[in-house]
Design a protein around this motif. Structure first.
Motif, PDB file in Angstrom:
ATOM      1  N   UNK A 161       0.898  -0.979  -0.462  1.00 34.83           N
ATOM      2  CA  UNK A 161      -0.498   0.189   0.064  1.00 34.83           C
ATOM      3  C   UNK A 161       0.694   1.520  -0.215  1.00 34.83           C
ATOM      4  N   UNK A 162       0.180   2.880  -0.314  1.00 39.60           N
ATOM      5  CA  UNK A 162       1.125   3.376  -0.191  1.00 39.60           C
ATOM      6  C   UNK A 162       1.566   3.837   0.740  1.00 39.60           C
ATOM      7  N   UNK A 163       2.579   4.615   0.929  1.00 39.78           N
ATOM      8  CA  UNK A 163       2.680   5.466   2.273  1.00 39.78           C
ATOM      9  C   UNK A 163       1.533   6.343   3.245  1.00 39.78           C
ATOM     10  N   UNK A 164       1.146   7.039   2.596  1.00 42.98           N
ATOM     11  CA  UNK A 164      -0.236   8.183   2.604  1.00 42.98           C
ATOM     12  C   UNK A 164      -1.160   6.845   4.214  1.00 42.98           C
ATOM     13  N   UNK A 165      -1.562   6.097   3.209  1.00 46.82           N
ATOM     14  CA  UNK A 165      -2.784   5.009   3.198  1.00 46.82           C
ATOM     15  C   UNK A 165      -1.576   4.013   4.475  1.00 46.82           C
ATOM     16  N   UNK A 166      -0.402   3.553   4.319  1.00 50.24           N
ATOM     17  CA  UNK A 166      -0.153   2.973   5.348  1.00 50.24           C
ATOM     18  C   UNK A 166      -0.169   4.039   7.458  1.00 50.24           C
ATOM     19  N   UNK A 204       9.241   3.380   9.083  1.00 48.20           N
ATOM     20  CA  UNK A 204      10.338   2.530   8.875  1.00 48.20           C
ATOM     21  C   UNK A 204       9.670   1.327   8.995  1.00 48.20           C
ATOM     22  N   UNK A 205       8.509   0.945   9.810  1.00 49.17           N
ATOM     23  CA  UNK A 205       8.381  -0.372  10.273  1.00 49.17           C
ATOM     24  C   UNK A 205       7.942  -1.279   9.060  1.00 49.17           C
ATOM     25  N   UNK A 206       6.993  -1.008   8.113  1.00 55.78           N
ATOM     26  CA  UNK A 206       7.108  -1.072   7.110  1.00 55.78           C
ATOM     27  C   UNK A 206       8.051  -0.782   5.806  1.00 55.78           C
ATOM     28  N   UNK A 207       8.624  -1.269   5.000  1.00 53.76           N
ATOM     29  CA  UNK A 207       9.498  -1.835   4.466  1.00 53.76           C
ATOM     30  C   UNK A 207       9.130  -1.396   3.244  1.00 53.76           C
ATOM     31  N   UNK A 208       9.659  -0.615   1.653  1.00 56.18           N
ATOM     32  CA  UNK A 208       9.096  -0.137   0.783  1.00 56.18           C
ATOM     33  C   UNK A 208       9.600  -1.293  -0.132  1.00 56.18           C
ATOM     34  N   UNK A 209       8.135  -1.426  -1.331  1.00 53.51           N
ATOM     35  CA  UNK A 209       8.710  -2.475  -2.038  1.00 53.51           C
ATOM     36  C   UNK A 209       9.541  -2.188  -3.441  1.00 53.51           C
ATOM     37  N   UNK A 210      10.492  -2.466  -3.443  1.00 46.75           N
ATOM     38  CA  UNK A 210      11.616  -2.286  -4.067  1.00 46.75           C
ATOM     39  C   UNK A 210      11.089  -2.244  -5.769  1.00 46.75           C
ATOM     40  N   UNK A 211      10.056  -3.962  -6.019  1.00 48.38           N
ATOM     41  CA  UNK A 211      10.660  -3.574  -7.105  1.00 48.38           C
ATOM     42  C   UNK A 211       9.161  -2.825  -7.491  1.00 48.38           C
TER      43      UNK A 211
END
Length: 129
Positions: free
Chosen positions: A32-37, A64-71
């Motif tokens: 999900x996007x950062x804003x929604x998280x 930062x508890x939610x890792x970035x989806x680098x793909x």
């Protein structure tokens, strides 16, 4: 051309590299996007995935508890090189004469370029030749 894989399934906004960076819920792998998280973890704890309702216990209320989806992040960067609108993921086929930039039809019809005079890119290219 819509690329729904590049769109948050909560707010339906396209991911970007700023406030809508794609992030993963570690317990289930959904993105999900950062804003929604931020809205999710500012609510009641534990965080529940909106798709499968699995719960994720946060050690701290931090993005930062939610890792970035680098793909997906790489995909966003790749599509920006394909002349796609970063807001609507549509082809930039029009040129806004007021703002002097390429835009998609959604930007012209219902976005920030609504009411601006535009020309189709192919029309401008043919005049330049």
């Amino acid at each position: 051309m819509q690329h729904e894989i590049f769109t948050c399934s909560i707010c339906y906004c396209p991911y970007d590299e700023d406030e809508r960076l794609p992030r993963i819920i570690p317990i289930c792998g959904h993105t999900f996007c950062s804003t929604c998280l931020v809205k999710l973890y500012e609510g009641e704890l534990p965080v529940k995935c909106p798709l499968d309702k699995k719960t994720y216990l946060l050690k701290r209320r931090r993005l930062e508890s939610f890792p970035i989806n680098y793909s997906l992040k790489q995909g966003i960067q790749d599509t920006s090189n394909l002349n796609l609108c970063r807001h609507h993921n549509e082809a930039l086929t029009l040129f806004c004469l007021q703002d002097k930039k390429r835009v998609c039809s959604c930007c012209v019809h219902c976005g920030e370029h609504q009411g601006h005079e535009t020309k189709h890119i192919t029309e401008l290219k043919s005049k330049a030749e």
